[in-house]
Design an enzyme around this catalytic site. Structure first.
Site, short mmCIF file in Angstrom:
data_model
loop_
_atom_site.label_atom_id
_atom_site.label_comp_id
_atom_site.label_asym_id
_atom_site.label_seq_id
_atom_site.Cartn_x
_atom_site.Cartn_y
_atom_site.Cartn_z
CG ASP A 49 -28.71 87.09 -11.49
OD1 ASP A 49 -27.81 87.68 -12.11
OD2 ASP A 49 -28.85 87.16 -10.25
CE1 TYR A 54 -26.27 86.24 -4.61
CE2 TYR A 54 -27.32 85.12 -6.43
CZ TYR A 54 -27.00 86.29 -5.78
OH TYR A 54 -27.41 87.49 -6.29
CB SER A 151 -24.71 93.98 -9.06
OG SER A 151 -25.78 93.82 -8.14
CD GLN A 176 -28.69 91.12 -10.41
OE1 GLN A 176 -28.81 90.51 -9.35
NE2 GLN A 176 -28.23 90.54 -11.51
CE LYS A 215 -43.58 85.67 1.86
NZ LYS A 215 -42.89 84.50 1.28
NE ARG A 227 -35.96 85.94 0.27
CZ ARG A 227 -35.69 86.16 -1.02
NH1 ARG A 227 -35.46 87.39 -1.44
NH2 ARG A 227 -35.70 85.17 -1.89
N GLY A 283 -37.34 84.87 -7.47
CA GLY A 283 -36.87 83.65 -6.84
C GLY A 283 -38.09 82.80 -6.52
CD GLN A 289 -43.09 80.37 -4.16
OE1 GLN A 289 -41.95 79.98 -4.40
NE2 GLN A 289 -43.44 80.85 -2.96
CD GLU A 292 -50.67 81.84 -10.46
OE1 GLU A 292 -51.20 82.97 -10.46
OE2 GLU A 292 -51.09 80.90 -11.18
#
Length: 326
Positions: A49, A54, A151, A176, A215, A227, A283, A289, A292
Site C-alpha cells: 500500500d 507520500y 480511505s 482504509q 517503546k 516516529r 510500516g 521489524q 517479527e
C-alpha cells in the site's frame, strides 16, 4: 502468512500488508526501504500500500523500484489520490481531471500498467460524488484500475458511494481507516455499513503509530529516530503520547507475554480478530521489524484475552464515530 478475501470480491490479500507512509522517500534510505520490501516478500506478504502524496510522490517511485523484477501477478498493489501533489487548483481532490491524471502519474512512478486497488484518500465534499465514481468507472473499464477503495470515509459517505458503484458496476470493495486497540471509531457505524455493502477494512496504524509497541515510556522523552521525533509523523502520534495512555500500554505487557507475543504482535493480532478487517498495514524501517510483525498472522486471541485488553486500556480508547484519523 494467511490470506483473506477483500469484501465480496474475488481478490485475496495477505493478512499483513506492507505500507510506506512516512518511511520510503523520507525517513528511510532507499537501500533500507528495498530491504524491507524484500523481507516482506520473503515473509509471504503480497499486499503493498502506498499513495501519491507520500514523501511528495517519492514513496511510489521507491516502491516501484523495490518491486522491479517481481512477477506482477504475484502481488497486489494499492495506491491513493486526493491530497495535493502540485501547486495548481486541480492538483488535488477527487475531480475527474485530478483523479485521471493522478492515476496515470502513479502508474508511471510505480512502473506498472495497473493498480489492483485505487483508493480515494479522503472524501471530497467539493466534487459531486457522481463525478468521482464515474471517473473510477472509466479507469476500471480501461484496465488501469482493477478495484476501487476509499480511505477514512464516514459511514454515510461509504453508503452513498456503494449505491452509485452498483449503478455504474464499479467494484468498490475496501475502506482504509485508522484502527487499533486505542482507536476504535470505525466500530460503531463504519464497520456495520461496510458489512452490509460487502466492503472490507484494510487498516492503517494498527500498532497505534508505534505506541502499542511499548517503546514510548511514560515520563520519558521519545526515542531518537522514532516516529514521534519525525516531522511528518509527529502530528499523528502526539495525541497518544501522554502518561495515562503510555502507562496503560505498559499494562498490556503481561497479556502479550502470556500469549507468547510481542506487544506489536498482540496489537496486530487484535485488529485481525475483527472479521471485517481483511488486512493490517505495517510500516518498517528495518527488515527484522517486518519478520517479527508477520508472526501475528493466523494468531487467534481467546475472548478472555480480548476482555483483559479492554480492562487494561479502559477509558483511554477512542470510540467516538465523529472522529477521523486526521
Amino acid at each position: 502468512m494467511e490470506f483473506r478475501r477483500l469484501g465480496r470480491s474475488g481478490l485475496t490479500v495477505s493478512e499483513i500488508a506492507y505500507g510506506n507512509w512516512i518511511t520510503h522517500g523520507s525517513q528511510v534510505e532507499e537501500d533500507a526501504a528495498k530491504a524491507c520490501v524484500q523481507a516482506s516478500l520473503d515473509s509471504g506478504i503480497t499486499t503493498f500500500d502506498t499513495a501519491d502524496v507520500y514523501a511528495g510522490t517519492r514513496a511510489e517511485s521507491v516502491l516501484g523500484r523495490a518491486l522491479a523484477g517481481v512477477r506482477r501477478e504475484s502481488y497486489e498493489l494499492f495506491t491513493k489520490a486526493y491530497w495535493p501533489t502540485g501547486p495548481g487548483p486541480n492538483d488535488r481532490g477527487l475531480g475527474r481531471k485530478h483523479l485521471i491524471e493522478s492515476c496515470h502519474a502513479s502508474l508511471r512512478r510505480l512502473n506498472t500498467d495497473y493498480v489492483d486497488v485505487y483508493q480515494a484518500h479522503r472524501y471530497d465534499s467539493s466534487t459531486p460524488l457522481e463525478e468521482t465514481m464515474l471517473a473510477y468507472a472509466d479507469l476500471v473499464r480501461q484496465g488501469k484500475v482493477l478495484y476501487v477503495g476509499v480511505s477514512e470515509w464516514r459511514a454515510e459517505q461509504i453508503a452513498a458511494a456503494a449505491e452509485l458503484a452498483r449503478e455504474l458496476r464499479v467494484p468498490l470493495i475496501s475502506n482504509q481507516p485508522q484502527y487499533s486497540m486505542l482507536w476504535r471509531v470505525i466500530e460503531a457505524e463504519v464497520v456495520p455499513t461496510c458489512e452490509r455493502e460487502g466492503i472490507s477494512q484494510i487498516v492503517f496504524s494498527p500498532i497505534g503509530q508505534g505506541v502499542l509497541t511499548g517503546k514510548y515510556q511514560p515520563g520519558a522523552e521519545p526515542p531518537a529516530g522514532s516516529r514521534a521525533t519525525d516531522r511528518a509523523g509527529a502530528g499523528f502520534i502526539r495525541r497518544m503520547l501522554n502518561d495515562e495512555v503510555l502507562t496503560r500500554v505498559q499494562g498490556l505487557k503481561p497479556i502479550a507475554d502470556d500469549s507468547g507475543l510481542s506487544l506489536a504482535q498482540l496489537a496486530l493480532a487484535w485488529v485481525l480478530q475483527n472479521p471485517n478487517v481483511s488486512a493490517a498495514i505495517i510500516g518498517a524501517s528495518r527488515p527484522e521489524q517486518v519478520v517479527e510483525n508477520v508472526k501475528a498472522s493466523g494468531v487467534r486471541l481467546e475472548p478472555a484475552v480480548m476482555s483483559r485488553i479492554d480492562e487494561v486500556l479502559g477509558d483511554v480508547v477512542e470510540r467516538d464515530p465523529s472522529r477521523t484519523g486526521d
